[in-house]
Design an enzyme around this catalytic site. Structure first.
Site, mmCIF file in Angstrom:
data_model
loop_
_atom_site.group_PDB
_atom_site.id
_atom_site.type_symbol
_atom_site.label_atom_id
_atom_site.label_comp_id
_atom_site.label_asym_id
_atom_site.label_seq_id
_atom_site.Cartn_x
_atom_site.Cartn_y
_atom_site.Cartn_z
ATOM 1 N N ASN A 1 19.862 47.215 81.133
ATOM 2 C CA ASN A 1 19.395 46.133 82.586
ATOM 3 C C ASN A 1 20.042 44.956 82.981
ATOM 4 O O ASN A 1 19.878 43.988 82.572
ATOM 5 C CB ASN A 1 18.033 46.067 82.212
ATOM 6 C CG ASN A 1 17.381 45.897 83.111
ATOM 7 O OD1 ASN A 1 17.897 45.272 84.313
ATOM 8 N ND2 ASN A 1 16.253 45.190 82.870
ATOM 9 N N TRP A 2 20.996 44.955 83.731
ATOM 10 C CA TRP A 2 21.773 44.156 84.705
ATOM 11 C C TRP A 2 21.006 42.984 85.352
ATOM 12 O O TRP A 2 21.162 41.359 84.952
ATOM 13 C CB TRP A 2 22.868 44.232 85.180
ATOM 14 C CG TRP A 2 23.995 45.065 84.471
ATOM 15 C CD1 TRP A 2 23.486 45.991 83.650
ATOM 16 C CD2 TRP A 2 25.406 45.625 85.298
ATOM 17 N NE1 TRP A 2 25.342 46.640 83.059
ATOM 18 C CE2 TRP A 2 25.770 46.336 84.442
ATOM 19 C CE3 TRP A 2 25.903 45.438 86.475
ATOM 20 C CZ2 TRP A 2 27.275 46.901 85.046
ATOM 21 C CZ3 TRP A 2 26.513 46.023 86.580
ATOM 22 C CH2 TRP A 2 28.019 47.444 85.833
ATOM 23 N N LYS A 3 19.639 43.046 85.377
ATOM 24 C CA LYS A 3 19.052 42.231 85.545
ATOM 25 C C LYS A 3 19.190 41.779 87.013
ATOM 26 O O LYS A 3 20.386 42.448 88.641
ATOM 27 C CB LYS A 3 17.906 41.830 84.931
ATOM 28 C CG LYS A 3 18.090 41.608 83.786
ATOM 29 C CD LYS A 3 16.824 40.831 82.733
ATOM 30 C CE LYS A 3 16.717 41.398 81.903
ATOM 31 N NZ LYS A 3 15.770 40.628 80.543
ATOM 32 N N HIS B 1 9.032 47.208 84.639
ATOM 33 C CA HIS B 1 9.767 45.940 83.988
ATOM 34 C C HIS B 1 8.648 44.567 83.734
ATOM 35 O O HIS B 1 7.708 43.770 84.289
ATOM 36 C CB HIS B 1 11.438 45.506 84.243
ATOM 37 C CG HIS B 1 11.912 44.257 83.264
ATOM 38 N ND1 HIS B 1 11.532 43.391 82.432
ATOM 39 C CD2 HIS B 1 12.804 44.884 81.850
ATOM 40 C CE1 HIS B 1 12.506 42.689 81.494
ATOM 41 N NE2 HIS B 1 13.208 43.454 81.453
ATOM 42 N N GLU C 1 9.800 41.405 83.456
ATOM 43 C CA GLU C 1 9.714 40.552 84.184
ATOM 44 C C GLU C 1 8.636 40.624 85.812
ATOM 45 O O GLU C 1 8.982 40.379 87.185
ATOM 46 C CB GLU C 1 11.300 40.208 84.902
ATOM 47 C CG GLU C 1 11.920 39.355 83.134
ATOM 48 C CD GLU C 1 13.173 39.578 83.112
ATOM 49 O OE1 GLU C 1 13.700 40.883 84.274
ATOM 50 O OE2 GLU C 1 13.113 39.687 81.860
ATOM 51 N N GLU D 1 8.796 46.563 75.366
ATOM 52 C CA GLU D 1 9.168 45.429 74.942
ATOM 53 C C GLU D 1 9.213 44.063 75.196
ATOM 54 O O GLU D 1 8.118 44.220 76.064
ATOM 55 C CB GLU D 1 10.504 45.216 76.283
ATOM 56 C CG GLU D 1 11.876 46.194 76.935
ATOM 57 C CD GLU D 1 12.778 45.702 77.724
ATOM 58 O OE1 GLU D 1 13.308 45.851 77.290
ATOM 59 O OE2 GLU D 1 11.985 45.646 78.606
ATOM 60 N N GLY E 1 15.266 38.225 75.836
ATOM 61 C CA GLY E 1 16.052 36.725 76.419
ATOM 62 C C GLY E 1 15.745 35.181 75.293
ATOM 63 O O GLY E 1 16.359 34.602 75.376
ATOM 64 N N SER F 1 16.194 41.305 73.163
ATOM 65 C CA SER F 1 17.667 40.123 72.250
ATOM 66 C C SER F 1 17.823 41.160 71.310
ATOM 67 O O SER F 1 18.312 41.204 70.057
ATOM 68 C CB SER F 1 16.861 39.073 70.931
ATOM 69 O OG SER F 1 16.222 38.318 72.129
ATOM 70 N N GLY G 1 19.659 44.062 77.732
ATOM 71 C CA GLY G 1 19.518 43.066 79.244
ATOM 72 C C GLY G 1 20.910 42.311 78.334
ATOM 73 O O GLY G 1 21.943 42.733 78.527
HETATM 74 P P1 13P Z 1 17.436 40.441 76.631
HETATM 75 O O1 13P Z 1 17.867 41.889 75.664
HETATM 76 O O2 13P Z 1 17.993 39.667 77.012
HETATM 77 O O3 13P Z 1 16.114 40.546 76.123
HETATM 78 O O4 13P Z 1 16.359 41.094 77.804
HETATM 79 C C1 13P Z 1 15.908 42.859 76.818
HETATM 80 C C2 13P Z 1 15.114 43.658 78.074
HETATM 81 O O5 13P Z 1 15.101 42.856 79.513
HETATM 82 C C3 13P Z 1 16.140 44.143 79.217
HETATM 83 O O6 13P Z 1 14.825 45.224 80.202
#
Ligand code: 13P
Length: 250
Positions: A9-11, A94, A96, A166, A172, A211, A232
């Protein structure tokens, strides 16, 4: 049994040209890897630009979100029909999206149903906040999100769904869940699926996210109910993402 599934997930990262370059590098780093399903989820604007470079590669594309209505006056939204033919997967709900953009379980459910109806595969995200975790509410949250997100998803369709567990406090932060805790939560989610779908629960892939790194992937992915990872930060680095994919390959 379930094929492991690693999705990046590149966000909100990478310009179009950066996305094309990253996909080219990933393709080279992952050529010849088998026994694992792989997807990358760049921003909408990069999808059609990275698509040609993935022809003949085992890396599939995913979108990070979509709206459930087929078309119309929904400024700023992207319809699932617009993504058909470009992506195989769409991340739905997600944390977010839920926390920053106010997505509810009911909206997540509408999106999951619309993704399935379009012949694509949803990656439905669930997970508790730190406060919920510390208050001992994790299982109640996972139970509710799993149940309410999958309303009216039929037995014929449930295996198309990937559930991504998650925990929000792990996203993150560099503080992943322990492999044991992640396994227990994923097993709990599978038990919820079993109540509704019986043994079809064994066909649903459940990813862990939060993470995930090259260093902890092996241990997490070695657990019986963790069928992959939603990655992420580490998915933006070729070496790290390739190592995670290789750790999942069976
Ligand atoms: P991280 O791997 O940066 O913690 O993010 C996880 C995430 O939200 C994947 O959708």
């Amino acid at each position: 049994m379930r094929t492991p599934f690693i999705a990046g997930n590149w966000k909100m990262n990478k310009t179009v040209s950066e996305a094309v370059a990253l996909v080219d590098e990933l393709k080279a780093a992952l050529s010849g890897v088998s026994g694992v399903d792989i997807a990358v989820c760049p921003a909408y604007v990069a999808l059609t630009s990275v698509k040609p470079g993935l022809a003949g590669s085992q890396i599939k594309l995913g979108a990070q979100n979509a709206y459930y209505e087929p078309k119309g006056a929904f400024t700023g939204e992207v319809a699932i029909s617009m993504l058909t033919g470009i992506v195989d997967y769409i991340i739905i709900g997600h944390s977010e999206r839920r926390q920053i953009f106010g997505e509810t379980d009911a909206l997540v459910n509408k999106k999951v149903l619309a993704v399935i109806a379009a012949g694509l595969q949803p990656i439905m995200c669930i997970g508790e906040t730190l406060a919920e975790n510390e208050a001992g509410q994790t299982e109640a949250v996972l139970e509710r999100q799993t149940r309410d997100g999958l309303v009216n998803v039929s037995t014929a369709d449930i295996a198309k769904v990937t559930v991504a567990y998650e925990p929000i406090w792990a996203i993150g932060t560099g503080r992943a869940a322990t492999a044991e805790d992640a396994q227990n939560r994923c097993a709990f989610v599978r038990a919820q699926l079993r109540l509704k779908y019986g043994d079809l629960a064994d066909q649903v892939r459940i990813q862990y996210g939060g993470s995930v790194t090259a260093a902890n992937a092996q241990e997490l992915l070695g657990k019986p109910d963790i069928d992959g990872a939603l990655v992420g930060g580490a998915s933006l680095k070729v070496g790290d993402f390739s190592a995670i994919v290789k750790a999942a390959a069976r």
